[in-house]
Scaffold this motif. Sequence first.
Motif, PDB file in Angstrom:
ATOM      1  N   UNK A 116       0.842  -1.194   0.000  1.00 28.39           N
ATOM      2  CA  UNK A 116       0.000   0.000   0.000  1.00 28.39           C
ATOM      3  C   UNK A 116       0.873   1.237   0.000  1.00 28.39           C
ATOM      4  N   UNK A 117       0.510   2.227  -0.822  1.00 28.00           N
ATOM      5  CA  UNK A 117       1.236   3.499  -0.849  1.00 28.00           C
ATOM      6  C   UNK A 117       0.275   4.673  -0.719  1.00 28.00           C
ATOM      7  N   UNK A 118       0.749   5.698  -0.052  1.00 20.45           N
ATOM      8  CA  UNK A 118      -0.007   6.938   0.144  1.00 20.45           C
ATOM      9  C   UNK A 118       0.921   8.110  -0.086  1.00 20.45           C
ATOM     10  N   UNK A 119       0.428   9.132  -0.759  1.00 20.67           N
ATOM     11  CA  UNK A 119       1.144  10.401  -0.868  1.00 20.67           C
ATOM     12  C   UNK A 119       0.442  11.391   0.055  1.00 20.67           C
ATOM     13  N   UNK A 120       1.212  11.860   1.045  1.00 16.70           N
ATOM     14  CA  UNK A 120       0.667  12.783   2.047  1.00 16.70           C
ATOM     15  C   UNK A 120       1.119  14.204   1.745  1.00 16.70           C
ATOM     16  N   UNK A 131       5.040  13.664   1.095  1.00 21.80           N
ATOM     17  CA  UNK A 131       5.743  12.481   1.586  1.00 21.80           C
ATOM     18  C   UNK A 131       5.070  11.249   1.019  1.00 21.80           C
ATOM     19  N   UNK A 132       5.873  10.424   0.334  1.00 26.73           N
ATOM     20  CA  UNK A 132       5.383   9.134  -0.141  1.00 26.73           C
ATOM     21  C   UNK A 132       5.649   8.103   0.955  1.00 26.73           C
ATOM     22  N   UNK A 191       8.540   2.297   4.214  1.00 26.64           N
ATOM     23  CA  UNK A 191       9.524   3.183   3.622  1.00 26.64           C
ATOM     24  C   UNK A 191       8.897   4.554   3.401  1.00 26.64           C
ATOM     25  N   UNK A 192       9.755   5.562   3.286  1.00 25.90           N
ATOM     26  CA  UNK A 192       9.308   6.940   3.092  1.00 25.90           C
ATOM     27  C   UNK A 192      10.195   7.629   2.069  1.00 25.90           C
ATOM     28  N   UNK A 193       9.624   8.559   1.333  1.00 24.95           N
ATOM     29  CA  UNK A 193      10.381   9.478   0.493  1.00 24.95           C
ATOM     30  C   UNK A 193       9.735  10.856   0.574  1.00 24.95           C
TER      31      UNK A 193
END
Length: 807
Positions: free
Chosen positions: A739-743, A780-781, A796-798
């Motif tokens: 699962x991925x979220x862009x905040x 933040x991804x 993980x974060x980017x």
Amino acid sequence: MRKVVLAILSLMLVLDILVWRIAYQAATAPPPEALQRAQASSARPKRPIQLKGDGFRQTLSLNGSWRYLQTGAELSEGYEKPEYSDADWHEMDLPNNWYLAGLNYHGVIWFRRRFTVPAEWEGRVVRLRFEGVDYYAQVWLNGEPLGRHEGYFQPFQFDVQDLLNYGGENVLAVRVDSPYEPYGTTWPHHKELIKGIFNHHDTRPGGGWSPAGQEYNTGGIWNDVLLVASDAITVDALRLTPGPAQGDTLIEGGDALLRADTRVYNHSAQPVSARIALRVSPYNFESAYASVTLTDEVTLQPGENEITMQDTIPSVRLWWPWDMGYPSLYRAELQILINGQIVATREETFGFRQIQVSDTWEWRLNGVRFFPRGTNYIASQWLSETLRPLEPPQALGPMPPPEVARYADSTPWFLRDLQMMKEANLNFVRVHAHVLPQEFYRAADALGLLVWQDFPLQWGYSDAPGFHDGALRQLQDMIELLYNHPSIVVWTMHDESPWDTPEMTSRIPDYDPRQNRRLDQQLRDLARKLDPTRFVHINSGSGDAHVYPGWAYGRWQDFSQAPGAPMITEYGAQALPNLETMRMMFTEEELAYKSGEARQRWEFRDFQPRETFDIARIDPEEGIEAFVANSQAYQANLLKFATEAYRRLKYEKVQGIFQFMFTDGWPSITWAVVDYYRRPKLGYAYLQTAMQPVLPSIDAALPDRLKRTTWVYQDPSRFWFALWVVNDLHQAFPGATLRWDVYQGEQSVVSGEVRVDIPPDASQQVTAVTDLGLSPGEYTLRVRLLNARGELLGENLLAFELAEAEP
């Protein structure tokens, strides 16, 4: 007349030479050549000891307060004699490196200690044992010479029963020489001291190449000094070699062979019939097989006896690193019995494990392929402090659970550091160009961390035959000392030897492409002969790679091309320690990197200005707080990007990685992610993320620039990312969810998820995302990987920023 004058002049010249020679020998008593290339040795004959058969053994520590005198290298003036008065000498608590006792000094220091031994020891074997002296040692007891030793890491001992005053006073004198190697001729390119990073390295005091590079000497009696009394039979060595009982590979739960090679010394004058029993039992686990005993009936001749036993051990538990299984350890208890009475014992711990490394750097442990996630380690510049209780300002740090620590038989220093490595998700540690105390390896055995062990040769050394001979002897010492540790799977002979280090062509004025090549070949051949069970590597930098894009050259983005593949054993960048540590290292005025004197102090502490300012482009002008933050952010970003890039190419192009390095060995500015006081830098957390055994990896479009750890894109349409799953565990995870979220702030503005079956020990791209439709701003991804039960496997974060498009 002329002939008479010439004869007189010739005679005067000869006399002058003789006077100079006598003065030289007196000034260096004993002369250096008598100390060099010599191991613990003594020609003193020993009187036989009568065997009593009672298994007597007692130990007396000689640690504590000793008298010492700095003498340069002049004549002893009777310092070894019992009647000499040392009342005006200074005192030092030993064990200690003398720098830690306040002496920044190269050369000779004499140490003396008075002690008594029990009267009941008379008629026993008594050995004086030194666990570690740096570097040359010469020893006298009650005025009589015992012998000498060269090398900093090896224990050595002397039989002293014939020289002791039982029940009375004894005087022990030790001449320790840790010399300065002449700059420009011997040091740095033709060194003669086998001390590795302790005498030459770019993380030690003074840096790697300046005239100050030997400062803060490591000399001293840095480990225990003991007297050991025993009966006339002693077990001097026990070497344990496991192997498969059938086929070529050890199998979990299968039978295994165990070979035990024992060296027993009979100090009596008569042959003795004896029974040898070796009991093998689980040490840190329980098993249905409580123990197995190997036995043999032998005749022990006077002197040294070599004895070999071999048998099958049923249903063995194998030793594994922590991320592949459990580090199962066994205890081996050897007993020598005469007429049914135990007269001598020895105990070792070991493990059943098998290492294989192919010509293409494919790694297998116990027949199972795995991917090394490693680091390079220098524990301290002064080893005596690693054996003490931790005291402020040294941080206690994380410790392994008590049920693990009690089997380590180690010190808080090593338990803390290895636990920090485990918590950073590392499974392998390279002991970089030095040898550590036994306590480190016992901790690695118990905690389940693999060890790549370097012999202490760093860069260039002498090619004189005598030096080669001494290096071969010390290599044999290292292998014999550490042989039984299952954590050690690699022996490396040299680090960045001149014959295969391109950088040396510009550093060494008289560069010879053959320098030390023959030495390294001899060392490799000897290591393979002494220990065919481990991988032997001739030189770190030959076949494996040390790569520094974004620091020594190039850009950090160059790691996307996997430089140095397939085996990368060094990569990284420097970072300043935390501000609290910086203020312990420098005055407030020196924290501003401006004045010439301040710069000299920074560079003495290993700071590299060219790399920091010209390649990493870190700006020091915003003040020390910003300088620290920017420096740590640069290192953190580089390490995370490089580590993920390498791991995505697992087995396809890359076989293993070792980040450089883990801890600062002294208060300094280096490539470490944890400073000398064990305060983590930002890079520690980023490395921890990138080294997760199950890693959801983010492969994003390369940014136009960095804003600390935020990737900045001038054109928002350029941003895209692909998501990978790298699984180093030998376990499949079917039905997992990525699962991925862009905040933006706390709000998720776009998200997605993918179902994925994760195979064991593999890397795969799962999805790619483009055209997110994001407006300019900071984001933040966040990526989370869950198993079929919804439990977190990795995250993980980017951080990224989409800038306003320029018109």
